[in-house]
Scaffold this active site. Structure first.
Site, short mmCIF file in Angstrom:
data_model
loop_
_atom_site.label_atom_id
_atom_site.label_comp_id
_atom_site.label_asym_id
_atom_site.label_seq_id
_atom_site.Cartn_x
_atom_site.Cartn_y
_atom_site.Cartn_z
N SER A 1 5.17 0.64 -3.39
CA SER A 1 3.84 0.16 -3.03
C SER A 1 2.88 0.47 -4.17
CB SER A 1 3.36 0.86 -1.75
OG SER A 1 2.00 0.56 -1.48
N TYR B 1 2.34 8.74 3.16
CA TYR B 1 2.84 7.42 2.79
C TYR B 1 2.76 7.22 1.29
CZ TYR B 1 3.52 2.41 2.47
OH TYR B 1 4.00 1.18 2.12
#
Length: 256
Positions: free
Chosen positions: A135, A147
């Site tokens: 990401s 995350y």
């Protein structure tokens, strides 16, 4: 299955489904790995007129299930797409520790174990591709603590492996998309209303751009011009400023 095999985790929606459809069209048989058996079977039924499909129901947060999928990887696949992953809403200090651990098991541990299982056969064959879905959050300090950290691990892991595998015929790539129109945020319970429309990418945008980068041998792929600009700027300005801008754009709270 007579064609090269691609194993894809998390293929029942979003990017995983996009990679499954594209790789099937490009001549791969598929092994589809996910928890939702009903959705696995629906995708398999859609793709079987085009290609061979094997479904492997598994929850990658569970050690026994990861071991079963790793065993399938070790049996030999040409392409491994480590796509499964999830984020969570709420603050780190109030989040359920078991949920945080499950997030790391899916986002990090599964990537490590499945890649390790697949590589021996790939190296022995002198060919193979590992595609790890990371990401932009792994390249820029973001509002999501665990995350973002998990995706930063995926990026670093992929870069390190890519160097070690040089000359073997096996390649490893980290795909770093920004905001993509999928079920990801709604499943996590994250409110995305503040994100401008120009920051959103489609699944096809990401799949097309990332596979073009893989074919070109790029280890890190950042789909979308807007995200190429952001990540380049992020390397040039102080990290404190990057954190401030990220918090302004993303509202800075309520995400782990």
């Amino acid at each position: 299955m007579g064609r090269p095999v691609a194993l894809i985790t998390g293929p029942t929606s979003g990017l995983g489904a996009g990679y499954a459809r594209r790789l099937a069209a490009d001549g791969h048989d598929l092994v589809l790995v996910a928890r939702d058996v009903e959705r696995l079977e629906a995708l398999a039924a859609e793709l079987r007129p085009v290609t061979g499909v094997e479904i492997l129901p598994a929850d990658l947060a569970e050690a026994d299930d990861r071991a079963r999928v790793a065993e399938r990887c070790a049996a030999g696949v040409r392409v491994l797409v480590n796509n499964a992953g999830f984020g969570t809403s709420g603050e780190f200090w109030t989040a359920d520790p078991a949920l945080l651990q499950a997030q790391l098991d899916v986002n990090v541990t599964a990537v490590m174990q499945l890649t390790r299982a697949a590589l021996s056969a790939m190296v022995a064959a002198g060919r193979g591709t590992v595609i790890n879905i990371a990401s932009v959050a792994g390249l820029l300090s973001g509002r999501g603590s665990t995350y973002s950290a998990s995706k930063a691990w995926v990026v670093s892991f992929s870069e390190g492996l890519a160097g070690g595998l040089s000359g073997t015929g096996v390649s490893v790539h980290a795909i770093c998309p920004g905001f993509v129109r999928t079920e990801f945020h709604s499943r996590a319970g994250i409110d995305m209303a503040s994100i401008p429309g120009l920051m959103w990418l489609s699944v096809d945008d990401v799949v097309d751009a990332s596979l073009a980068d893989v074919a070109a041998g790029k280890v890190i792929s950042v789909p979308g011009l807007q995200y190429k600009v952001l990540t380049t700027a992020g390397r040039l300005v102080p990290r404190g400023l990057v954190r401030t801008l990220t918090n302004v754009i993303g509202r800075g709270r309520d995400r782990t």
